[in-house]
Design an enzyme around this catalytic site. Structure first.
Site, short mmCIF file in Angstrom:
data_model
loop_
_atom_site.label_atom_id
_atom_site.label_comp_id
_atom_site.label_asym_id
_atom_site.label_seq_id
_atom_site.Cartn_x
_atom_site.Cartn_y
_atom_site.Cartn_z
N GLY B 10 0.84 -1.20 0.00
CA GLY B 10 0.00 0.00 0.00
C GLY B 10 0.87 1.24 0.00
O GLY B 10 1.40 1.63 1.04
N ALA B 33 18.95 0.81 14.13
CA ALA B 33 18.51 -0.59 14.15
C ALA B 33 19.68 -1.55 14.32
O ALA B 33 19.47 -2.74 14.53
CB ALA B 33 17.76 -0.92 12.87
N ARG B 45 -1.35 -0.92 -6.26
CA ARG B 45 -2.46 -1.41 -7.07
C ARG B 45 -2.18 -1.12 -8.54
O ARG B 45 -2.43 -1.93 -9.40
CB ARG B 45 -3.75 -0.72 -6.63
N LYS B 205 -9.81 5.05 18.23
CA LYS B 205 -8.50 5.21 18.88
C LYS B 205 -8.62 4.99 20.39
O LYS B 205 -7.78 4.35 21.01
CB LYS B 205 -7.94 6.59 18.57
N GLY B 302 -0.78 13.05 9.13
CA GLY B 302 0.12 13.60 8.13
C GLY B 302 1.12 12.55 7.69
O GLY B 302 1.41 11.60 8.41
#
Lengths: 438, 438
Positions: B10, B33, B45, B205, B302
């Protein structure tokens, strides 16, 4: 259910709070840790001293060896203050195979590189959330939650004692010495509050945060710092007239050519979050290049807020999160060079508040403005009030307080201009110079 | 250096932001990391759609199987919105052995228990910091940083769109519809802003946060909620006159007999932190029994603030912290019963703001006060102004707006009293009833 055996070394205010959380809320701690967090030993100096926590039989001991020699104890909250014997005990504990949780910020600020190297060498970890800003989990937030960001600015109110004193002076117009006495009576200031009020404590915390946020390895004593110990209520009054409130602000800002670091009483615009931080609260504003500004506000000290941070670290250490973070981030490693260096102090840029006592001579303001102009400092606003009549009703004319706010200028230029102004014959006494937050 | 192969499914606004952080700041991510975070695939898509991120050759694909069938990809940011096919894709990814990071709050609010059970069954993890309050790392803060606490209250401004609209109405005295149009033009509101302005988004939420903070398993649709969609600028004006600002506040409070949950436009005292949250910002105040109050403020939505949360979760998942937390806390486990249940709504206690249009009859106020008294609701303050002259200069006398602030009352009593007042012949139209924060 699994069990992790925990010890506390140092059962002062914070240590007692940690013991309370472990003893009184074992079910909660177990739920959040997925295991029992079992307080097996608490090392104290004097077994007979009364404490505000009741320990089960056999937990209290005055013999550190009871912890060092017990292989079942794997995690230790090391809560002794000061540098020694805290440093030696921490080394002994790590050599005995214990992972460490500590609240001792002075120790980390002074001996962090040595202690962290030793921990890595021994395969141990040191967690230190409680060392900075007590109840605000800023260490985890910078090290983990904001790890996608390059942090560009970190600024905060990191010393609750100073903030309490300044808040009280501001609210009641009181003199510094009177408020310090009140703060001592209320337990907000120690008998000797020097380290809190002279900016040392805030600089030690800033050095730790600057390392986490910017990879800078800077000794706290190299951070330019001014405390609130010389603050005059008159400056709080004039600041408020100009739309500002004075706060002891610790700042770290990544400029192109280095890291700007400072601890100083600073005029903060009224209505902005830092200006509204009252009494013993702490606050930290972090700006990341992806996340934007994030603001944290909470109790910076006190028994239970600090104990909350220690117990969260004990849980993180017991479950294994701390070890991962500690290994990944390689705090204070000598083989990684510091990613950023402190910027030349003279080049710190900012606006300044200046307060002078000026004799009532024609052309006085012109002379002062001329000195500022020579250093390329321009004036943004000026306050000069008529003097109040004295108690006998006589109009006072001499000297007059003059307050000047400048536009942006370099620290070096501002300092040199101030020194030159202090040398003018029309100016009486020293010039008060404070930073102004944009 | 180790490498973790990551995929994004996505590539909308947030997905593109995540790709930017991984591609443009690989050195930073690697440092935090302790390993390279390598973007191997991004599933889209439509391969031909223009995007604001440039992907290296071979990264973009429109075939989910390129991720499912690649055993080297171990961590996937699943950033498709809505319930389906997001749910099915998440299940497929977990069955293919991937750990999940998601920002899809609606999916978790609807199918959390199913997805989390499946993850546990398969030994996978789901990280979801980005699902709540974007740039504020509230999930990690509750789950880890405040783990020593019993949280007693959690309240916040969780929907940036609503807050933007209310802030603008407040600042400019604008009507709701006008501000919604402006918010849509500026990109702060979607073409159909229903879920944001009617309280659904905030309730989803809150349901997630209430689970983390209180162990409550509550479906968002069971949380009593009122949106800002009916808000009248008049109420913002009267609130300000009374010393309050109206905000869409989501609240969870642990009472002795259950958990109080609500989402509602609420009068918040001016000068308190929640009242000062402007525009598209979010804020959350958490009170813990040890730490006291902790306040968080940041951008709630945002591209980059949300991407910041996703990438922090990707790092936490890659290094192994997420797995520990996920296993330890056992989110939404059916074998752990919920620790707390929602309290009977009628017993929610609070103060209320009532605005009525009253005909100009003698004894009108007495009649209204009498109804409140019947329900044992006492009045704390009243505003009744003379009407302004109309445009022709005629003094308007009928009806008159009457604003009443009550002392503490139960939600049930307040609702019944309001209904009874609406039935009085002297009262015209519906009564506006809003909660007031203590």
């Amino acid at each position: 259910m699994n069990k992790t055996n925990v010890a506390i070394v140092g059962l002062g205010t914070v240590g007692s709070g940690v013991a309370k959380l472990l003893l009184d809320h074992g079910d909660r701690t177990a739920r959040h840790a997925g295991r029992t967090m079992w307080l097996k030993k608490a090392v104290v100096r004097d077994l007979n001293k009364p404490r505000d926590v009741e320990l089960p039989d056999g937990v209290a001991t005055d013999n550190l060896a009871d912890v060092l020699d017990d292989p079942d104890i794997t995690v230790v909250a090391q809560l002794i203050g000061g540098l020694e014997p805290a440093r030696t005990i921490m080394l002994q504990l790590m050599e005995a195979g214990k992972d460490i949780v500590t609240a001792n910020k002075a120790l980390l600020a002074e001996h962090g590189p040595e202690l962290f190297s030793k921990a890595r060498e021994l395969g141990r970890s040191i967690a230190f959330e409680a060392a900075v800003a007590g109840g605000i989990p800023i260490v985890a937030n910078i090290s983990q939650c904001l790890s996608a960001n390059q942090i560009t600015t970190l600024e905060g109110i990191l010393n609750g004692t100073s903030n309490f004193i300044v808040s009280q002076m501001d609210r009641y117009g009181s003199a510094y010495d009177d408020v310090v006495r009140k703060a001592q009576e209320l337990g907000y200031a120690e008998a000797d509050p020097t380290m809190d009020v002279d900016g040392t404590d805030a600089a030690q915390k800033l050095a730790i945060l600057a390392h986490l946020a910017f990879g800078a390895t800077i000794h706290w004593s190299d951070i330019p710092r001014t405390g609130i110990d010389g603050l005059d209520p008159a400056d709080l009054r004039y600041s408020s007239e100009l739309g500002y409130r004075i706060k002891l602000v610790a700042t770290a800002h990544q400029a192109d050519d280095g890291l700007e670091l400072s601890v100083a009483p600073t005029l903060v615009p009224l209505g902005t979050p830092l200006a509204e931080v009252r009494d013993a609260f702490n606050a930290i504003r972090v700006v990341g290049d992806a996340v934007g500004p994030v603001f944290y506000h909470g109790l910076g000290a006190g028994q239970m807020p600090t104990a909350s941070a220690v117990v969260a670290d004990l849980i993180d250490t017991a479950v294994g999160r701390t070890k991962i973070t500690f290994q990944t981030l390689a705090y204070f490693t000598s083989d990684h060079p510091a990613r950023t260096k402190q910027r030349d102090t003279d080049r710190l840029a900012g606006r300044y508040y200046l307060r002078l006592s000026v004799g009532n001579h024609p052309g006085a303001l012109a002379k002062i403005a001329d000195v500022l102009a020579q250093h390329e400092i321009s004036i943004s606003s000026v306050i000069q009030h008529e003097n109040q009549p004295d108690q006998a009703g006589q109009q006072q004319t001499d000297p007059v307080p003059l307050v000047i706010m400048t536009h942006e200028a370099g620290e070096g230029a501002a300092r040199r201009a101030t020194e030159q102004i202090e040398g003018l014959s029309i100016v009486q006494g020293p010039v008060v110079r404070l930073r102004v937050k944009a």
